[in-house]
Design a protein around this motif. Sequence first.
Motif, short mmCIF file in Angstrom:
data_model
loop_
_atom_site.label_atom_id
_atom_site.label_comp_id
_atom_site.label_asym_id
_atom_site.label_seq_id
_atom_site.Cartn_x
_atom_site.Cartn_y
_atom_site.Cartn_z
N THR A 1 0.85 -1.19 0.00
CA THR A 1 0.00 0.00 0.00
C THR A 1 0.88 1.24 0.00
O THR A 1 2.02 1.21 0.48
CB THR A 1 -0.93 0.04 1.23
OG1 THR A 1 -0.12 0.03 2.42
CG2 THR A 1 -1.88 -1.13 1.25
N GLU A 2 0.34 2.31 -0.56
CA GLU A 2 1.08 3.58 -0.60
C GLU A 2 0.06 4.72 -0.52
O GLU A 2 -0.83 4.83 -1.36
CB GLU A 2 1.88 3.70 -1.89
CG GLU A 2 2.66 4.98 -2.02
CD GLU A 2 3.87 5.03 -1.10
OE1 GLU A 2 4.25 6.14 -0.69
OE2 GLU A 2 4.43 3.95 -0.81
N TYR A 3 0.20 5.54 0.52
CA TYR A 3 -0.70 6.69 0.68
C TYR A 3 -0.07 7.91 0.02
O TYR A 3 1.13 8.15 0.15
CB TYR A 3 -0.96 6.97 2.17
CG TYR A 3 -1.74 5.89 2.86
CD1 TYR A 3 -3.13 5.95 2.91
CD2 TYR A 3 -1.09 4.81 3.48
CE1 TYR A 3 -3.87 4.95 3.55
CE2 TYR A 3 -1.82 3.82 4.12
CZ TYR A 3 -3.20 3.88 4.15
OH TYR A 3 -3.92 2.90 4.78
N PHE A 4 -0.91 8.68 -0.68
CA PHE A 4 -0.41 9.92 -1.26
C PHE A 4 0.01 10.86 -0.13
O PHE A 4 -0.70 11.01 0.87
CB PHE A 4 -1.48 10.59 -2.12
CG PHE A 4 -1.97 9.73 -3.26
CD1 PHE A 4 -1.08 8.96 -4.01
CD2 PHE A 4 -3.32 9.68 -3.59
CE1 PHE A 4 -1.53 8.17 -5.06
CE2 PHE A 4 -3.78 8.90 -4.63
CZ PHE A 4 -2.88 8.13 -5.36
N SER A 5 1.14 11.50 -0.31
CA SER A 5 1.64 12.37 0.76
C SER A 5 2.32 13.59 0.16
O SER A 5 2.51 13.69 -1.07
CB SER A 5 2.62 11.61 1.65
OG SER A 5 3.74 11.17 0.88
N GLY A 6 2.68 14.51 1.04
CA GLY A 6 3.39 15.70 0.60
C GLY A 6 2.54 16.58 -0.29
O GLY A 6 1.33 16.72 -0.10
N THR A 7 3.17 17.16 -1.31
CA THR A 7 2.48 18.13 -2.16
C THR A 7 1.42 17.50 -3.05
O THR A 7 0.57 18.21 -3.58
CB THR A 7 3.50 18.86 -3.05
OG1 THR A 7 4.21 17.90 -3.82
CG2 THR A 7 4.47 19.66 -2.20
N ILE A 8 1.46 16.18 -3.26
CA ILE A 8 0.48 15.55 -4.16
C ILE A 8 -0.74 15.03 -3.42
O ILE A 8 -1.69 14.56 -4.06
CB ILE A 8 1.11 14.40 -4.98
CG1 ILE A 8 1.35 13.17 -4.10
CG2 ILE A 8 2.38 14.85 -5.67
CD1 ILE A 8 1.66 11.92 -4.89
N THR A 9 -0.76 15.09 -2.09
CA THR A 9 -1.81 14.44 -1.30
C THR A 9 -3.21 14.72 -1.83
O THR A 9 -4.02 13.80 -2.01
CB THR A 9 -1.73 14.89 0.17
OG1 THR A 9 -0.43 14.58 0.67
CG2 THR A 9 -2.78 14.17 1.01
N PHE A 10 -3.50 16.00 -2.07
CA PHE A 10 -4.84 16.38 -2.50
C PHE A 10 -4.87 16.86 -3.95
O PHE A 10 -5.83 17.50 -4.38
CB PHE A 10 -5.40 17.45 -1.57
CG PHE A 10 -5.54 16.99 -0.14
CD1 PHE A 10 -6.56 16.14 0.22
CD2 PHE A 10 -4.61 17.38 0.81
CE1 PHE A 10 -6.68 15.70 1.54
CE2 PHE A 10 -4.73 16.94 2.12
CZ PHE A 10 -5.77 16.10 2.49
N GLN A 11 -3.83 16.54 -4.71
CA GLN A 11 -3.75 16.97 -6.10
C GLN A 11 -3.85 15.83 -7.10
O GLN A 11 -3.85 16.04 -8.30
CB GLN A 11 -2.43 17.72 -6.35
CG GLN A 11 -2.26 18.97 -5.51
CD GLN A 11 -3.34 19.99 -5.79
OE1 GLN A 11 -3.72 20.21 -6.94
NE2 GLN A 11 -3.84 20.63 -4.75
N VAL A 12 -3.96 14.59 -6.59
CA VAL A 12 -4.00 13.42 -7.47
C VAL A 12 -5.41 13.24 -8.01
O VAL A 12 -6.40 13.32 -7.26
CB VAL A 12 -3.55 12.16 -6.72
CG1 VAL A 12 -3.68 10.93 -7.61
CG2 VAL A 12 -2.12 12.31 -6.24
N GLY A 13 -5.50 13.00 -9.31
CA GLY A 13 -6.80 12.86 -9.96
C GLY A 13 -7.39 11.48 -9.97
O GLY A 13 -8.43 11.25 -10.59
N GLY A 14 -6.75 10.51 -9.33
CA GLY A 14 -7.33 9.17 -9.25
C GLY A 14 -7.07 8.30 -10.46
O GLY A 14 -7.83 7.37 -10.73
#
Length: 679
Positions: free
Chosen positions: A60-73
């Motif tokens: 598993t890998e959680y989005f972190s740092g500057t991309i946490t809420f910028q990933v479009g899925g």
Amino acid sequence: MMLQFEGVVATGSAALDSGIGHTALKTLNDVTYLYSVTGPGGGIAVWKLVEGALPQLQDTEYFSGTITFQVGGIGMPATLAGDDQLVLDVRTATGLIGYDLNPDGTVGPLQETGTLTGGGDISALVQFGDILTIAHESTGQIATYTVNGDGTLSLSASIAGQADSMQVLQAGADHFVIAADATTGTISTYNVDQNTGALTVVDNSDALATLGIASPTAVEVVQAYGQSWVVVAGAGSNSLSVMELAGDGRLIPTDHVLDSLHTRFETVQDLAVIESDGHVFVVAGGGDDGVSLFTLTPGGQLVHQDSFADTIHSGLQNVETLSVAHVGDELQILVGAQQDEGLTQLSVSIADLGIVRDGFGTVTGTAQNDMLSGSILETTLMGGAGDDILNAGIGATTMHGGAGADIFVMQYGSDPTTINGFQAGTDRLDLFDYPLLRTPGQLMFIATEQGAQIKFLDEVIVINSSTGGPLTSAEVFGAGFGGPDHIPVDFGDFGGLEPGSSDGVQGTVTVASEAANPGLSDAEIRFTPDGGGTISVRADDEGRFDLGLPSGTFEGELEIIKTYSTASYEITALDALQVLRMSVGLDPTWGPATPENLIAADITRDGMVNALDALAILQIAVGLPTAHEAEWVFLDDDTDLSGITENNVSYETGVDVTVVDNVISTDMTSILLGNLEPV
């Protein structure tokens, strides 16, 4: 072939199990892994696919740092100079953002490669060789990048376009990108130069217009049966469309199906296509809370195999994404849904897949699940003991299903078809190639001593039952037809509809199947091999056509049907005057009439030149309705016309030809009925 529910897998973390927007497959060291991707504030789960078992959580890998809420899925596999990555859609990025993929499938460090012209806001990505094609959402550009030896990227070309689903496919010597965008409702084809990456638009608007695909949400491709195929899902039209990709980039529709009460792909959101042991399977799902499974025939038709509806145990409410992998002796289907957590696994056993074979004469299958197809000549298909799919050819076809649950697929426009050994309640008759057929009540069903005879339009099917006794409609069709509704992809298939009119060429016309034929633009080309059924294809606006014949030599008759274009103004009142002169024994104004003039004058085709012909020609010239429309006739260029007179206009259209390896070349004489010209 049945869809089997295996179970639901989840990580136990809502950030990774809820809102799975995309799944992707990657095989590393002969092991297949599935990567499920959620959106902002989520992450990636890695699942190892194991034969006969539920997927095993690998990482598993959680989005972190500057991309946490910028990933479009969105997660898309790519290879940069030998290094595998799972590329992400990151709205604020300037370069290509992706996680390294380790040889054991686990997720490695996050990488940013170079600076992309359109930034890292990516809606779709495909790769062939060292060329990446990327759809940049924020700039509305589709660009190609060359992957350099050190893994960096160099912009090759860019073109205006949008895509949220994109695939690359080779046809002939070239590569083509097929891009679909649900928001704009567009499906685009691009020729990609494999040396420079240059993009060239291929205009397929005419082909796509006949299908009526609304909100295309997914596109998949496959090479099979010696052809290149494109399958498009339309959410707004509740449809799946199959098209052959020609070597010049043209899309040729072969099937278009709509969701029905028997299938589960309404508002379809995703589809997957996979080839296994020579067979092609298509899986689709969407807002219908379930999944449908199809087999693709060598002719490009979808045969419905099974549909699975959501249960209290599965998680298929509003399917969002699905992937299909060949694992051992089964297909594993992993499905993510909007309303349910985790991934639902369905499976299909392919342990007994047999051969895919076509031909003429006798075509024999195995004891496994075969797919056999007839030809343009008389064919006998021997299915054997498996669950077979037997496809009727254009020529007369006799089908022996044998033991097992067999599907007999009819072809519209074929010679009579005979089915032997039909097992009521076990075997299935697929008639969806017949235009506008929706219920058994539209058929003429006649019970016979040995089974039944079915008639629809000019089609005839003779069914001999496995018991040797009569069959009822209920025994053959049950409560009605199952599967989706098939919509005609070529309205010429209705029969009686004439080809589109266009300009022609008066006089000698060279018919060459591998070249442009100006005199044949928009004509219907019919070839009837000796002892076989008639193949009918439509020439394009430049007169090119492809009979689609198998390799070998076929002798038969070539017939060309072409209507008159009133926009050409070739038929005038002067033509009517010339025919009127001829009807009273006078020569045309230029001198004695030739046999070709007499043929053109007899527009009523009653064998005589008279005042009725002159009247019909005058009506055409001034735009009035007439019982005798103008058309082109095509004769053998070597035909002896010396016996034709004003009272004996007798001739035969068509020409005897020999077709070698689908190549045809012959000369014909083209005459426009109603158009009188000096020679």
